[in-house]
Scaffold this motif. Structure first.
Motif, PDB file in Angstrom:
ATOM      1  N   LEU A 130     103.578  10.358  18.910  1.00  0.00           N
ATOM      2  CA  LEU A 130     102.350   9.951  18.230  1.00  0.00           C
ATOM      3  C   LEU A 130     101.311  11.055  18.332  1.00  0.00           C
TER       4      LEU A 130
ATOM      5  N   LEU B  46      90.075   7.313  19.544  1.00  0.00           N
ATOM      6  CA  LEU B  46      91.196   8.050  18.976  1.00  0.00           C
ATOM      7  C   LEU B  46      91.716   7.318  17.745  1.00  0.00           C
TER       8      LEU B  46
ATOM      9  N   PHE C 252      95.154   7.085  15.602  1.00  0.00           N
ATOM     10  CA  PHE C 252      96.556   7.418  15.781  1.00  0.00           C
ATOM     11  C   PHE C 252      97.283   7.489  14.449  1.00  0.00           C
ATOM     12  N   GLY C 253      98.254   8.413  14.383  1.00  0.00           N
ATOM     13  CA  GLY C 253      99.211   8.390  13.298  1.00  0.00           C
ATOM     14  C   GLY C 253     100.247   7.307  13.548  1.00  0.00           C
ATOM     15  N   ALA C 254     101.098   7.056  12.540  1.00  0.00           N
ATOM     16  CA  ALA C 254     102.097   5.993  12.655  1.00  0.00           C
ATOM     17  C   ALA C 254     103.276   6.398  13.530  1.00  0.00           C
TER      18      ALA C 254
END
Lengths: 109, 113
Positions: free
Chosen positions: A88, A97, A99-101
């Motif tokens: 991640l 933050l 987050f990406g997937a």
């Protein structure tokens, strides 16, 4: 919320091969982090990159922060089964933050 | 140090029931966070706190409430459980300042049926 896109979504490779995971955004971040998460556990921080163009190495893992601080990559050399997990990326904004997937990496023995 | 601990590990709720997910950290961190993680969706921020007595909404706060009466504890309350709240919930904490490194608990897997 700033959007982080990770690619590929899934990656399956043989032990000993190299791999690269990408994290891209249209927004600038003050810092970017990479976490690894194993099944049934919480994410664990691998690295934080702060300066545009920065490259950090952790044994076989190399992390790069884009010059414009909008993107990052994670490169693993000679992958091992122990590198299997969900990777991640997360960009810092204010106290939080985004987050990406994630990219699910499977290293086959 | 135990780090960040979460209880319970697993829970099944019926629609309309309520429950509290517990989170405790022993690192004297000021900032604490609650996330939910759904398959293929990464981590979404529900609520966060920058210190005792201070909480704020994240990206997906609807259906949840939090309180922060002490530095160590940051419980997450679900008042009327719905199937859409089926997820894995993670609590995290970090020190003030620095570059936002967060330390995560092991998670609570919640199923609402």
């Amino acid at each position: 919320t700033q959007l982080l896109e990770q690619s590929p979504q899934f990656l399956s490779i043989q032990e000993g091969e190299n791999l690269t995971v990408y994290c891209n955004s249209s927004s600038v971040f003050s810092s970017l982090q990479w976490y690894r998460q194993e099944p049934g556990e919480g994410p664990v921080l691998l690295v934080t990159v702060v300066t545009g163009g920065e490259v950090k190495k952790l044994k076989r893992l190399t992390f790069q922060f884009g010059d414009a601080r909008k993107d990052s990559s994670l490169h693993i050399t000679a992958a091992q089964p122990g590198d299997t997990g969900l990777y991640l990326c997360a960009g810092a904004e204010d106290y939080k933050l985004s987050f990406g997937a994630g990219t699910t990496v499977t290293v086959r023995a | 140090n135990a780090g960040v601990t979460q209880t319970p590990k697993f829970r099944i709720l019926k629609i309309g029931q309520s429950m509290t997910l517990q989170c405790t950290q022993d690192m004297n961190h000021n900032y604490m966070y609650w996330y939910r993680q759904d398959p293929g969706m990464g981590l979404k921020l529900i609520y966060y706190s920058v210190g005792a007595g201070i909480t704020d909404k994240g990206e997906v706060p609807n259906g949840y409430n939090v309180s922060r009466s002490t530095t160590e504890d940051f419980p997450l309350r679900l008042e009327l459980a719905a199937p859409s709240q089926t997820s894995v919930y993670f609590c995290a904490s970090r020190l003030a300042g620095g570059f936002y490194e967060q330390y995560f608990g092991p998670g609570t897997r919640l199923t609402v049926t």
